[in-house]
Design a protein around this motif. Structure first.
Motif, PDB file in Angstrom:
ATOM      1  N   GLY A  23       6.957  -5.123   5.887  1.00 47.57           N
ATOM      2  CA  GLY A  23       5.686  -5.611   5.361  1.00 47.57           C
ATOM      3  C   GLY A  23       4.728  -4.461   5.150  1.00 47.57           C
ATOM      4  O   GLY A  23       5.086  -3.286   5.238  1.00 47.57           O
ATOM      5  N   GLY A  24       3.501  -4.784   4.852  1.00 51.77           N
ATOM      6  CA  GLY A  24       2.501  -3.763   4.585  1.00 51.77           C
ATOM      7  C   GLY A  24       2.468  -3.401   3.114  1.00 51.77           C
ATOM      8  O   GLY A  24       3.150  -4.008   2.283  1.00 51.77           O
ATOM      9  N   ALA A  25       1.673  -2.409   2.788  1.00 50.15           N
ATOM     10  CA  ALA A  25       1.526  -1.969   1.405  1.00 50.15           C
ATOM     11  C   ALA A  25       1.061  -0.520   1.411  1.00 50.15           C
ATOM     12  O   ALA A  25       0.368  -0.082   2.331  1.00 50.15           O
ATOM     13  N   TRP A  26       1.457   0.211   0.370  1.00 47.96           N
ATOM     14  CA  TRP A  26       1.041   1.601   0.203  1.00 47.96           C
ATOM     15  C   TRP A  26       0.231   1.726  -1.075  1.00 47.96           C
ATOM     16  O   TRP A  26       0.549   1.088  -2.093  1.00 47.96           O
ATOM     17  N   PHE A  27      -0.785   2.580  -1.016  1.00 46.58           N
ATOM     18  CA  PHE A  27      -1.665   2.830  -2.151  1.00 46.58           C
ATOM     19  C   PHE A  27      -1.811   4.331  -2.325  1.00 46.58           C
ATOM     20  O   PHE A  27      -1.662   5.096  -1.369  1.00 46.58           O
TER      21      PHE A  27
ATOM     22  N   PRO B  57      -0.040  -9.628  10.410  1.00 52.20           N
ATOM     23  CA  PRO B  57       1.059 -10.173   9.612  1.00 52.20           C
ATOM     24  C   PRO B  57       0.513 -11.084   8.502  1.00 52.20           C
ATOM     25  O   PRO B  57      -0.379 -11.900   8.743  1.00 52.20           O
ATOM     26  N   GLY B  58       1.017 -10.898   7.291  1.00 45.48           N
ATOM     27  CA  GLY B  58       0.574 -11.695   6.157  1.00 45.48           C
ATOM     28  C   GLY B  58      -0.709 -11.200   5.511  1.00 45.48           C
ATOM     29  O   GLY B  58      -1.218 -11.823   4.585  1.00 45.48           O
ATOM     30  N   GLY B  59      -1.226 -10.055   5.958  1.00 45.15           N
ATOM     31  CA  GLY B  59      -2.505  -9.556   5.462  1.00 45.15           C
ATOM     32  C   GLY B  59      -2.428  -8.662   4.236  1.00 45.15           C
ATOM     33  O   GLY B  59      -3.444  -8.103   3.809  1.00 45.15           O
ATOM     34  N   GLU B  60      -1.261  -8.540   3.644  1.00 44.18           N
ATOM     35  CA  GLU B  60      -1.113  -7.637   2.497  1.00 44.18           C
ATOM     36  C   GLU B  60      -1.984  -8.030   1.310  1.00 44.18           C
ATOM     37  O   GLU B  60      -2.521  -7.162   0.616  1.00 44.18           O
ATOM     38  N   GLY B  61      -2.144  -9.306   1.054  1.00 44.84           N
ATOM     39  CA  GLY B  61      -2.960  -9.750  -0.084  1.00 44.84           C
ATOM     40  C   GLY B  61      -4.407  -9.307   0.052  1.00 44.84           C
ATOM     41  O   GLY B  61      -5.023  -8.847  -0.915  1.00 44.84           O
ATOM     42  N   SER B  62      -4.939  -9.425   1.247  1.00 44.34           N
ATOM     43  CA  SER B  62      -6.304  -8.981   1.494  1.00 44.34           C
ATOM     44  C   SER B  62      -6.422  -7.466   1.356  1.00 44.34           C
ATOM     45  O   SER B  62      -7.423  -6.954   0.833  1.00 44.34           O
ATOM     46  N   ALA B  63      -5.403  -6.735   1.803  1.00 39.62           N
ATOM     47  CA  ALA B  63      -5.397  -5.275   1.647  1.00 39.62           C
ATOM     48  C   ALA B  63      -5.374  -4.908   0.170  1.00 39.62           C
ATOM     49  O   ALA B  63      -6.091  -4.001  -0.262  1.00 39.62           O
ATOM     50  N   ARG B  64      -4.568  -5.606  -0.610  1.00 38.75           N
ATOM     51  CA  ARG B  64      -4.511  -5.336  -2.058  1.00 38.75           C
ATOM     52  C   ARG B  64      -5.859  -5.607  -2.720  1.00 38.75           C
ATOM     53  O   ARG B  64      -6.304  -4.854  -3.583  1.00 38.75           O
ATOM     54  N   LYS B  65      -6.518  -6.683  -2.317  1.00 39.57           N
ATOM     55  CA  LYS B  65      -7.814  -7.032  -2.910  1.00 39.57           C
ATOM     56  C   LYS B  65      -8.817  -5.912  -2.660  1.00 39.57           C
ATOM     57  O   LYS B  65      -9.561  -5.527  -3.563  1.00 39.57           O
ATOM     58  N   PHE B  66      -8.832  -5.361  -1.446  1.00 40.54           N
ATOM     59  CA  PHE B  66      -9.811  -4.324  -1.138  1.00 40.54           C
ATOM     60  C   PHE B  66      -9.410  -2.969  -1.714  1.00 40.54           C
ATOM     61  O   PHE B  66     -10.171  -2.353  -2.461  1.00 40.54           O
TER      62      PHE B  66
END
Length: 120
Positions: free
Chosen positions: A41-45, A12-21
């Motif tokens: 939450g989460g993110a898609w790429f 939880p709250g890890g989306e920023g780190s996922a975006r960075k990588f």
């Protein structure tokens, strides 16, 4: 048949780190999640041919064996980008004639990056 997406997890709250990588370092484009899924939450790429989904897990543990693999035109340039961004770069020569390395995203999930295949 064609692979549509792979999902990895983050805490939880890890989306920023996922975006960075995945976006800043690997260069994938972040795409919007459908509204009902965005609430989780989460993110898609995405790239031209696939999507990578990052889902939130309350009891997160990094995937240290299962992993996505990205085939790139210039694996050395990607290794330099990944290393310069502070992620590990571990070259692996166990598959003959395949130039590849393993790294870990900001949450410790294993990721492989390899040179494009010229044939199967």
């Amino acid at each position: 048949m064609k692979l549509h997406h792979v999902q990895v997890s983050c805490p939880p709250g890890g989306e920023g780190s996922a975006r960075k990588f995945y976006a800043e370092t690997l260069g994938l484009l972040e795409i919007p999640k459908p509204p009902l899924l965005a609430a989780r939450g989460g993110a898609w790429f995405a790239d031209d041919d696939f999507e990578l989904h990052v889902g939130v897990e309350a009891d997160f543990a990094p995937a240290r064996k299962a992993h996505p693999c990205f085939a790139v035109d210039d694996v050395d340039a990607y290794a330099a980008r990944v290393g310069a961004a502070g992620y590990p770069v571990e070259w692996d020569d166990t598959i003959p004639d395949v130039r590849r390395f393993h790294t870990a995203d900001g949450h410790g999930n294993r990721v492989e990056v390899r040179a494009q295949l010229t044939s199967r």
